[in-house]
Write a protein that holds these residues in place. Structure first.
Motif, mmCIF file in Angstrom:
data_model
loop_
_atom_site.group_PDB
_atom_site.id
_atom_site.type_symbol
_atom_site.label_atom_id
_atom_site.label_comp_id
_atom_site.label_asym_id
_atom_site.label_seq_id
_atom_site.Cartn_x
_atom_site.Cartn_y
_atom_site.Cartn_z
ATOM 1 N N GLN A 1 55.060 -14.698 -9.995
ATOM 2 C CA GLN A 1 54.061 -13.907 -10.709
ATOM 3 C C GLN A 1 53.314 -15.193 -11.652
ATOM 4 O O GLN A 1 54.105 -16.046 -11.887
ATOM 5 N N VAL A 2 52.128 -15.519 -11.849
ATOM 6 C CA VAL A 2 51.274 -16.095 -12.744
ATOM 7 C C VAL A 2 50.574 -15.524 -14.013
ATOM 8 O O VAL A 2 49.879 -14.589 -13.592
ATOM 9 N N HIS A 3 50.762 -16.022 -14.951
ATOM 10 C CA HIS A 3 50.150 -15.536 -16.220
ATOM 11 C C HIS A 3 49.313 -16.809 -16.511
ATOM 12 O O HIS A 3 49.414 -17.746 -16.537
ATOM 13 N N LEU A 4 47.975 -16.057 -16.933
ATOM 14 C CA LEU A 4 47.092 -17.085 -17.614
ATOM 15 C C LEU A 4 46.932 -16.657 -18.953
ATOM 16 O O LEU A 4 46.588 -15.391 -19.359
ATOM 17 N N VAL A 5 46.718 -17.699 -20.085
ATOM 18 C CA VAL A 5 46.554 -17.045 -21.422
ATOM 19 C C VAL A 5 45.635 -17.905 -21.822
ATOM 20 O O VAL A 5 45.690 -19.123 -22.076
ATOM 21 N N GLU A 6 44.484 -17.475 -22.606
ATOM 22 C CA GLU A 6 43.406 -18.018 -22.950
ATOM 23 C C GLU A 6 43.713 -18.242 -24.571
ATOM 24 O O GLU A 6 44.598 -17.512 -25.176
ATOM 25 N N SER A 7 42.982 -19.352 -25.229
ATOM 26 C CA SER A 7 43.069 -19.438 -26.429
ATOM 27 C C SER A 7 41.869 -20.213 -26.969
ATOM 28 O O SER A 7 41.316 -20.746 -26.300
ATOM 29 N N GLY A 8 41.714 -20.363 -28.450
ATOM 30 C CA GLY A 8 40.734 -21.094 -28.647
ATOM 31 C C GLY A 8 39.235 -20.330 -29.278
ATOM 32 O O GLY A 8 38.511 -20.838 -29.973
ATOM 33 N N GLY A 9 39.395 -18.958 -28.890
ATOM 34 C CA GLY A 9 38.222 -18.107 -29.509
ATOM 35 C C GLY A 9 38.173 -18.048 -30.869
ATOM 36 O O GLY A 9 39.076 -18.440 -31.680
ATOM 37 N N GLY A 10 37.114 -17.688 -31.310
ATOM 38 C CA GLY A 10 37.018 -17.688 -32.700
ATOM 39 C C GLY A 10 35.463 -17.228 -32.989
ATOM 40 O O GLY A 10 34.707 -16.969 -32.312
ATOM 41 N N GLU A 11 35.380 -17.280 -34.503
ATOM 42 C CA GLU A 11 33.923 -17.134 -34.786
ATOM 43 C C GLU A 11 33.153 -18.561 -35.527
ATOM 44 O O GLU A 11 33.826 -19.096 -36.047
ATOM 45 N N VAL A 12 31.855 -18.699 -35.004
ATOM 46 C CA VAL A 12 31.525 -20.028 -35.406
ATOM 47 C C VAL A 12 29.656 -19.907 -35.642
ATOM 48 O O VAL A 12 29.332 -18.567 -35.013
ATOM 49 N N GLN A 13 29.399 -20.689 -36.540
ATOM 50 C CA GLN A 13 27.704 -20.350 -36.693
ATOM 51 C C GLN A 13 27.227 -21.169 -35.533
ATOM 52 O O GLN A 13 27.626 -21.921 -34.861
ATOM 53 N N ALA A 14 25.733 -20.660 -35.257
ATOM 54 C CA ALA A 14 25.108 -21.260 -34.209
ATOM 55 C C ALA A 14 25.050 -22.633 -34.501
ATOM 56 O O ALA A 14 24.829 -22.975 -35.465
ATOM 57 N N GLY A 15 25.000 -23.438 -33.305
ATOM 58 C CA GLY A 15 25.003 -24.878 -33.416
ATOM 59 C C GLY A 15 26.596 -25.319 -33.322
ATOM 60 O O GLY A 15 26.623 -26.646 -32.937
#
Length: 122
Positions: A1-15
Protein backbone atom coordinates in the motif's frame (compact mmCIF):
# COMPACT_ATOMS: atom_id res chain seq x y z
CA UNK A 1 0.00 0.00 0.00
CA UNK A 2 1.14 3.50 -0.79
CA UNK A 3 0.20 6.64 1.08
CA UNK A 4 0.47 10.21 -0.16
CA UNK A 5 0.48 13.05 2.34
CA UNK A 6 0.26 16.66 1.27
CA UNK A 7 1.54 19.56 3.33
CA UNK A 8 2.21 23.27 2.96
CA UNK A 9 -1.28 24.58 2.44
CA UNK A 10 -2.60 27.60 4.24
CA UNK A 11 -3.91 31.11 3.82
CA UNK A 12 -2.01 33.79 1.96
CA UNK A 13 -2.76 37.18 0.49
CA UNK A 14 -3.00 37.70 -3.23
CA UNK A 15 0.45 37.96 -4.77
CA UNK A 16 1.96 35.70 -2.15
CA UNK A 17 3.55 32.28 -2.45
CA UNK A 18 3.12 28.81 -1.03
CA UNK A 19 5.03 25.59 -1.54
CA UNK A 20 3.09 22.36 -1.35
CA UNK A 21 4.79 19.04 -0.74
CA UNK A 22 3.55 15.52 -1.37
CA UNK A 23 5.38 12.76 0.46
CA UNK A 24 4.84 9.22 -0.74
CA UNK A 25 5.48 6.25 1.54
CA UNK A 26 5.01 2.50 1.35
CA UNK A 27 6.11 -0.16 -1.10
CA UNK A 28 7.42 2.05 -3.88
CA UNK A 29 9.79 1.01 -6.62
CA UNK A 30 9.32 4.06 -8.79
CA UNK A 31 6.97 6.99 -9.07
CA UNK A 32 6.32 7.23 -12.79
CA UNK A 33 4.38 10.47 -12.65
CA UNK A 34 3.08 12.86 -10.06
CA UNK A 35 0.16 15.19 -10.55
CA UNK A 36 -1.37 18.07 -8.67
CA UNK A 37 -5.10 18.62 -8.92
CA UNK A 38 -7.31 21.19 -7.27
CA UNK A 39 -10.99 21.48 -6.52
CA UNK A 40 -12.72 24.72 -5.64
CA UNK A 41 -16.15 24.76 -3.96
CA UNK A 42 -18.87 23.95 -6.46
CA UNK A 43 -16.40 23.16 -9.22
CA UNK A 44 -14.99 20.01 -10.75
CA UNK A 45 -11.54 18.79 -9.83
CA UNK A 46 -9.01 20.05 -12.37
CA UNK A 47 -5.48 19.06 -13.26
CA UNK A 48 -3.01 21.78 -12.34
CA UNK A 49 0.39 20.31 -13.12
CA UNK A 50 2.12 17.03 -13.90
CA UNK A 51 5.72 15.84 -13.80
CA UNK A 52 6.48 12.60 -15.61
CA UNK A 53 9.41 10.48 -16.75
CA UNK A 54 12.52 12.48 -17.51
CA UNK A 55 11.02 15.24 -15.41
CA UNK A 56 8.92 16.49 -18.26
CA UNK A 57 6.29 18.91 -16.99
CA UNK A 58 2.97 20.27 -18.10
CA UNK A 59 0.69 22.91 -16.63
CA UNK A 60 -2.85 24.16 -16.85
CA UNK A 61 -3.00 27.41 -18.78
CA UNK A 62 -4.34 29.19 -15.69
CA UNK A 63 -1.13 28.55 -13.73
CA UNK A 64 1.58 28.66 -16.40
CA UNK A 65 4.38 31.00 -15.45
CA UNK A 66 3.26 31.10 -11.80
CA UNK A 67 3.43 27.49 -10.60
CA UNK A 68 6.37 25.10 -10.80
CA UNK A 69 6.16 21.37 -10.22
CA UNK A 70 9.23 19.40 -9.21
CA UNK A 71 10.19 16.21 -7.42
CA UNK A 72 12.93 14.58 -5.40
CA UNK A 73 13.05 10.94 -6.47
CA UNK A 74 15.35 9.98 -3.60
CA UNK A 75 12.76 11.20 -1.11
CA UNK A 76 9.69 10.08 -3.09
CA UNK A 77 8.42 13.60 -2.66
CA UNK A 78 6.87 16.02 -5.09
CA UNK A 79 6.48 19.76 -4.79
CA UNK A 80 4.32 22.51 -6.18
CA UNK A 81 5.76 25.99 -5.88
CA UNK A 82 2.97 28.51 -6.25
CA UNK A 83 3.86 32.15 -6.84
CA UNK A 84 1.79 35.23 -7.61
CA UNK A 85 -1.24 33.57 -6.09
CA UNK A 86 -4.68 34.83 -6.98
CA UNK A 87 -8.01 34.48 -5.16
CA UNK A 88 -9.15 32.15 -7.93
CA UNK A 89 -6.38 29.74 -6.91
CA UNK A 90 -8.32 29.05 -3.71
CA UNK A 91 -9.09 25.33 -3.60
CA UNK A 92 -8.25 22.04 -2.00
CA UNK A 93 -5.08 20.80 -3.68
CA UNK A 94 -4.62 17.07 -4.14
CA UNK A 95 -1.53 15.07 -4.95
CA UNK A 96 -1.90 12.08 -7.28
CA UNK A 97 0.77 9.60 -8.31
CA UNK A 98 1.28 6.70 -10.69
CA UNK A 99 3.46 4.20 -8.85
CA UNK A 100 5.30 1.03 -9.80
CA UNK A 101 5.41 -1.30 -6.79
CA UNK A 102 8.06 -3.75 -8.03
CA UNK A 103 11.11 -4.06 -10.25
CA UNK A 104 8.92 -5.22 -13.10
CA UNK A 105 7.93 -1.55 -13.29
CA UNK A 106 4.43 -2.59 -14.34
CA UNK A 107 1.57 -2.24 -13.72
CA UNK A 108 1.30 1.28 -12.42
CA UNK A 109 -1.06 1.93 -9.56
CA UNK A 110 -2.74 5.27 -8.99
CA UNK A 111 -2.98 6.88 -5.55
CA UNK A 112 -4.47 10.06 -4.11
CA UNK A 113 -3.55 12.16 -1.12
CA UNK A 114 -6.12 13.57 1.28
CA UNK A 115 -5.76 17.14 0.07
CA UNK A 116 -4.56 20.40 1.55
CA UNK A 117 -6.50 23.66 1.62
CA UNK A 118 -5.08 26.74 -0.08
CA UNK A 119 -6.90 30.00 0.52
CA UNK A 120 -5.88 33.21 -1.22
CA UNK A 121 -7.43 36.39 0.09
CA UNK A 122 -7.75 39.58 -1.92
Amino acid sequence: QVHLVESGGGEVQAGGSLRLACAASGTIFRIAAMHWYRQAPGKQRELVAVIASGDSTNYADSVKGRFTISRDNAKNTGYLQMNSLKPEDTAVYYCNADVALSRSNWPLYNYWGQGTQVTVSS
